[in-house]
Design a protein around this motif. Structure first.
Motif, short mmCIF file in Angstrom:
data_model
loop_
_atom_site.label_atom_id
_atom_site.label_comp_id
_atom_site.label_asym_id
_atom_site.label_seq_id
_atom_site.Cartn_x
_atom_site.Cartn_y
_atom_site.Cartn_z
N GLN A 51 -2.95 5.53 -0.72
CA GLN A 51 -3.96 4.47 -0.65
C GLN A 51 -4.43 4.25 0.78
O GLN A 51 -5.63 4.03 1.03
N ASN A 52 -3.50 4.33 1.72
CA ASN A 52 -3.88 4.19 3.12
C ASN A 52 -4.80 5.32 3.57
O ASN A 52 -5.72 5.12 4.36
N ALA A 100 -4.01 -3.04 -1.35
CA ALA A 100 -4.94 -1.92 -1.48
C ALA A 100 -5.39 -1.71 -2.92
O ALA A 100 -6.50 -1.22 -3.16
N ASN A 106 0.83 -1.20 0.00
CA ASN A 106 0.00 0.00 0.00
C ASN A 106 0.87 1.25 0.00
O ASN A 106 1.90 1.30 0.67
#
Length: 245
Positions: A78-79, A128, A74
């Motif tokens: 994206q996190n 992700a 990720n």
């Protein structure tokens, strides 16, 4: 560790923001609606602030990922998108648990969705890409669905709501069918084939991969059943109108 800490710092703010939006919807925007409709409308209200922004954020996060793949690590971007959605689904889950505890299907959906997002974000920190693609496919219909739902809540009382509900239903059903009934299953097949092959087991434990496949597969199946029932309902209504003429 720094990424985890930043996530734990961000989540309370996202949760608080969606909570405030929910309260604004309930006490201001829909204050004159009936109690039941008021609750459902407030849930739709926060969904409007999540769905479309989540699509744009997820697309941007996917396009900015250096290496895209089902087992790719990720990125921070994206996190951030995952935290944004975790905050929203947590608030909406509390809405159902507190006010509509008998709606087991939606509660199960939100719990399953949160499980996938949280494990991807905080447990394995990989995958992700696949989760955000699914988020895009799921939320690209969000704006239409929420407007359609709001109109459905008031169609018996307002002629304009009835007209919006009737006119919006066909394009919404078509878009939803394409996303959840065709593109979604194709992507799910590719994703599940990869995860079940064990190719990601060095970064994503097999039990996590299998659980994602089960949750996503179940969600797609329920979505197909839901939209199929809506199509049947629409056809019955149209046939009934033709007979009345």
């Amino acid at each position: 560790m720094d990424v985890l800490i930043s996530g734990y710092r961000l989540l309370p703010h996202v949760f608080a923001t969606f909570s405030v939006i929910y309260l604004i919807g309930y006490f201001v925007v829909f204050r004159n609606w009936s109690p039941k409709c008021r609750l459902d409308a407030s849930s739709c209200f926060i969904s409007l602030f999540h769905g479309t922004p989540a699509v744009f954020l997820a697309v941007a996060a996917i396009l900015n990922q250096p290496v895209r793949g089902f087992a790719s690590p990720n990125t921070d971007f994206q996190n951030l998108v995952l935290d944004f959605s975790i905050g929203y689904f947590t608030v909406d889950l509390l809405h159902y648990l507190i006010f509509i505890p008998g709606d087991y299907l939606f509660i199960a959906h939100h719990l399953a969705t949160l499980f996938v997002f949280v494990t991807c974000r905080y447990l394995v920190a990989h995958g992700a890409f696949s989760i955000l693609v699914l988020l895009v496919l799921a939320e690209v219909t969000s704006a239409c669905q929420n407007v359609w739902t709001l109109a459905r809540l008031r169609k018996a009382e307002l002629s304009v709501a009835a007209k919006i509900h009737k006119n919006l239903a066909p394009p919404f059903y078509v878009l939803y069918t394409i996303m959840r009934g065709f593109i979604g299953p194709v992507f799910f097949y590719k994703m599940s084939t990869f995860y079940l092959s064990g190719k990601a087991s060095n970064v994503i434990p097999i039990w996590v991969s299998v659980s994602w496949v089960i949750v996503v597969g179940g969600a797609i199946l329920v979505s197909i059943m839901w939209i199929s029932n809506l199509w049947l309902e629409l056809f019955r209504e149209e046939n009934g109108e033709k007979k009345d003429r």
